[in-house]
Design an enzyme around this catalytic site. Structure first.
Site, PDB file in Angstrom:
ATOM      1  N   HIS A 180     -10.433  -0.598   1.179  1.00 17.53           N
ATOM      2  CA  HIS A 180     -10.501   0.321   2.310  1.00 17.53           C
ATOM      3  C   HIS A 180     -11.999   0.270   3.058  1.00 17.53           C
ATOM      4  CE1 HIS A 180      -9.964   4.792   3.377  1.00 17.53           C
ATOM      5  NE2 HIS A 180     -11.202   4.675   3.650  1.00 17.53           N
TER       6      HIS A 180
ATOM      7  N   HIS B 160       2.370  14.056   1.208  1.00 16.67           N
ATOM      8  CA  HIS B 160       1.697  15.366   0.858  1.00 16.67           C
ATOM      9  C   HIS B 160       2.588  16.560   0.950  1.00 16.67           C
ATOM     10  CE1 HIS B 160      -2.413  13.667   0.774  1.00 16.67           C
ATOM     11  NE2 HIS B 160      -2.153  13.285   1.925  1.00 16.67           N
TER      12      HIS B 160
ATOM     13  N   HIS C 202       1.338   5.337  -1.848  1.00 14.32           N
ATOM     14  CA  HIS C 202       1.045   6.249  -2.752  1.00 14.32           C
ATOM     15  C   HIS C 202       2.130   7.015  -3.574  1.00 14.32           C
ATOM     16  CE1 HIS C 202      -3.131   5.716  -1.434  1.00 14.32           C
ATOM     17  NE2 HIS C 202      -2.512   5.633  -0.310  1.00 14.32           N
ATOM     18  N   LEU C 203       2.277   6.533  -4.808  1.00 16.34           N
ATOM     19  CA  LEU C 203       3.410   7.389  -5.515  1.00 16.34           C
ATOM     20  C   LEU C 203       3.012   8.796  -6.069  1.00 16.34           C
ATOM     21  CD1 LEU C 203       5.123   4.155  -6.862  1.00 16.34           C
ATOM     22  CD2 LEU C 203       5.840   5.458  -5.060  1.00 16.34           C
ATOM     23  N   ARG C 204       1.879   9.014  -6.286  1.00 18.40           N
ATOM     24  CA  ARG C 204       1.555  10.447  -6.540  1.00 18.40           C
ATOM     25  C   ARG C 204       1.846  10.670  -8.018  1.00 18.40           C
ATOM     26  NH1 ARG C 204      -1.839  10.118  -2.469  1.00 18.40           N
ATOM     27  NH2 ARG C 204      -1.005  11.014  -0.510  1.00 18.40           N
TER      28      ARG C 204
ATOM     29  N   ASP D 287       0.915   2.397   3.742  1.00 20.30           N
ATOM     30  CA  ASP D 287       0.150   3.576   3.396  1.00 20.30           C
ATOM     31  C   ASP D 287       0.881   4.881   3.242  1.00 20.30           C
ATOM     32  OD1 ASP D 287      -2.082   5.033   2.724  1.00 20.30           O
ATOM     33  OD2 ASP D 287      -3.228   4.528   4.263  1.00 20.30           O
TER      34      ASP D 287
ATOM     35  N   HIS E 262       0.945  -1.387   0.224  1.00 21.25           N
ATOM     36  CA  HIS E 262      -0.082  -0.007   0.038  1.00 21.25           C
ATOM     37  C   HIS E 262       0.697   1.304  -0.004  1.00 21.25           C
ATOM     38  CE1 HIS E 262      -4.034   1.633   1.529  1.00 21.25           C
ATOM     39  NE2 HIS E 262      -3.249   2.617   1.290  1.00 21.25           N
TER      40      HIS E 262
ATOM     41  N   ASN F 130      -5.091   5.772  -6.675  1.00 17.44           N
ATOM     42  CA  ASN F 130      -6.038   7.282  -6.424  1.00 17.44           C
ATOM     43  C   ASN F 130      -5.050   8.610  -6.977  1.00 17.44           C
ATOM     44  OD1 ASN F 130      -3.947   6.766  -4.163  1.00 17.44           O
ATOM     45  ND2 ASN F 130      -5.338   8.240  -2.789  1.00 17.44           N
TER      46      ASN F 130
HETATM   47  O1  DOR Z   1      -4.818   8.916   5.189  1.00 17.09           O
HETATM   48  C1  DOR Z   1      -5.142   8.507   3.899  1.00 17.09           C
HETATM   49  N1  DOR Z   1      -4.439   9.002   2.867  1.00 17.09           N
HETATM   50  N2  DOR Z   1      -5.955   7.393   3.621  1.00 17.09           N
HETATM   51  C2  DOR Z   1      -6.375   7.089   2.408  1.00 17.09           C
HETATM   52  O2  DOR Z   1      -7.048   6.256   2.481  1.00 17.09           O
HETATM   53  C3  DOR Z   1      -5.589   7.827   1.433  1.00 17.09           C
HETATM   54  C4  DOR Z   1      -4.509   8.304   1.524  1.00 17.09           C
HETATM   55  C5  DOR Z   1      -3.804   9.310   0.669  1.00 17.09           C
HETATM   56  O3  DOR Z   1      -4.017   8.851  -0.569  1.00 17.09           O
HETATM   57  O4  DOR Z   1      -3.405  10.533   0.741  1.00 17.09           O
END
Ligand code: DOR
Length: 442
Positions: free
Chosen positions: A175, A322, A60-62, A318, A58, A92
């Site tokens: 999720h 950001h 997130h590579l953005r 996860d 899990h 996402n």
């Molecule tokens: O805290 C989270 N951030 N939960 C998620 O389900 C998505 C993730 C994100 O993409 O930043």
């Protein structure tokens, strides 16, 4: 790439091995040390632990759409710094990964990255929750699993989604969050949320969805993977479903094991420690906002117990990078999520040092067990391709933005000194992280 790691503690959950021995690598393959020539470089690995390369289910590579926070390349560098040789990128992104051509494009961008990058396809087009993606075509393009992470699959599509994933022999990564029960929530419900005046997220928001998902997995016979579980009640539901034969696996994040909702009020005690002194200056830190929210202490301890007893298959980060303008803002405006690739092992080792989980169990949940969920093998047996991490479990490091490989530094662990330094990562036969223990052209 030929050398000997001499006298390491080798922990291989695939065979149950936990022994001090030499690890010989000949042109990217694990071999019998006798096969190395006498002039092969020899690294003194006494005190280091060697384990199979970690697999993050899990991440997130953005990329595409959020490259200011992370890219495939920077996320892969962060991965190997943390011992991960595989990361599974969540869909996402902007646009979301709902199209096989986009997947093929991203896979070609990921070729040559420091870690293997696998992709998880979206379940619904645009992640809008209205129509299923072409799951078979995404699987054909290489998707290892399907998820609408950030949201649960809507009721009306759940069984069809599970059926489509099953037809492609892939798991559905869910999720688990009931949108009505979680509406407006900013942190975990409880005394801390009441005191801080923040709308609370009730644990029923997770349990209701988990029970729905388990029933659907039972009805369809599909493989369900529940990601970032955050409550003991959800784990109990998983245990009960397994007894009924439901094909369910699950993961938990490092922050749901070790941090608690008290962190939102400025406490910085690990979950297994008695709550500490609250530092008011740290209260309402947007970097403590995450979905699902940081758990109540009892739930964190239940998750640690579920890790130790094997109920939890995997630790997944996860990793949710950001930029500062989205996290260093008032709590209710902060983007949820924190980075995790470079701190996961260290948090796990802190739990090991506290006696909450045995080291081989931690390493199984970081490597062999998550890898199996996406059909990858991990082994330190002679003859295997070298895919491993060597780390010093007692050396410490301090989390600082300038030394993180991630483009982002949104974590409440900034400034904290943690145990566990990764010295060497070999991903699929290539040295992709070397903290100075190997001479440049070994
Ligand atoms: O805290 C989270 N951030 N939960 C998620 O389900 C998505 C993730 C994100 O993409 O930043």
């Amino acid at each position: 790439m030929t050398f000997l790691l001499a006298g390491a503690r080798v922990v291989d959950p695939s065979s149950g091995e936990d022994a001090v021995r030499d690890v010989a690598i000949l042109e990217g393959r694990l071999v019998d040390p006798a096969q190395l020539s006498d002039d092969a470089p020899r690294v003194d690995a006494a005190g280091l632990v060697v384990a199979p390369g970690f697999c993050d289910l899990h991440t997130h590579l953005r990329e595409p759409g959020g490259e200011g926070a992370e890219t495939i390349a920077s996320g892969a560098r962060a991965a190997v710094r943390g011992g991960f040789t595989t990361v599974c990128a969540m869909p996402n992104t902007s646009p979301p990964l709902d199209d096989p051509d986009l997947l093929a494009d991203l896979a070609s961008r990921a070729a040559g990255a420091a870690a293997r990058v696998r992709f998880i396809g979206a379940v619904t087009r645009g992640r809008a929750g209205e129509a299923l993606t072409d799951v078979a075509a995404l699987a054909g393009a290489g998707a290892v699993a399907f998820s609408d992470d950030g949201a649960a699959v809507p009721d009306a599509l759940l069984e069809a989604a599970l059926g489509a994933a099953m037809a492609s022999d892939r798991p559905l990564f869910e999720h688990a969050e009931d949108p009505a029960l979680a509406a407006g929530a900013l942190m975990r419900a409880g005394p801390t949320a009441l005191r801080l005046g923040l709308t609370g997220w009730p644990p029923a928001a997770e349990l209701a969805c988990v029970e729905r998902d388990l029933a659907a997995a039972e009805a369809t016979g599909a493989r369900l993977h529940l990601t970032h579980l955050s409550t003991g009640a959800a784990l109990d539901a998983v245990r009960a479903a397994r007894r009924r034969g439901v094909r369910v696996t699950c993961d938990v994040t490092p922050h749901h094991l070790a941090l608690t909702d008290a962190w939102v009020s400025g406490d910085r005690a690990w979950s297994w420690e008695e709550p500490g002194d609250v530092d008011g200056a740290l209260a309402y830190d947007g970097r403590c906002r995450v979905n699902p929210p940081l758990p109540a202490r009892d739930d964190a301890l239940a998750l640690l117990a579920g890790l130790a007893d094997g109920t939890i298959d995997a630790i997944a980060t996860d990793h949710a990078p950001h930029p500062p303008e989205r996290t260093l803002v008032p709590f209710d405006a902060a983007a949820p999520g924190l980075i995790g690739l470079e701190t996961a092992l260290s948090i796990g080792l802190a739990a090991v040092a506290a006696g909450r989980v045995p080291l081989p169990v931690l390493l199984a949940a970081l490597s062999v067990r998550p890898a199996a969920i996406i059909g990858e093998q991990r082994s330190l047996a002679v003859g295997s391709r070298a895919d491993l991490v060597a780390f010093d479990p007692v050396a410490t490091w301090t989390v600082m933005p300038e030394t993180l490989a991630s483009r982002s530094s949104n974590t409440p662990l900034l400034g904290r000194t943690l145990p566990g330094v990764v010295r060497l990562t070999i991903a699929d036969g290539r040295v992709t992280w070397n903290d100075g223990i190997l001479a440049p052209r070994a």
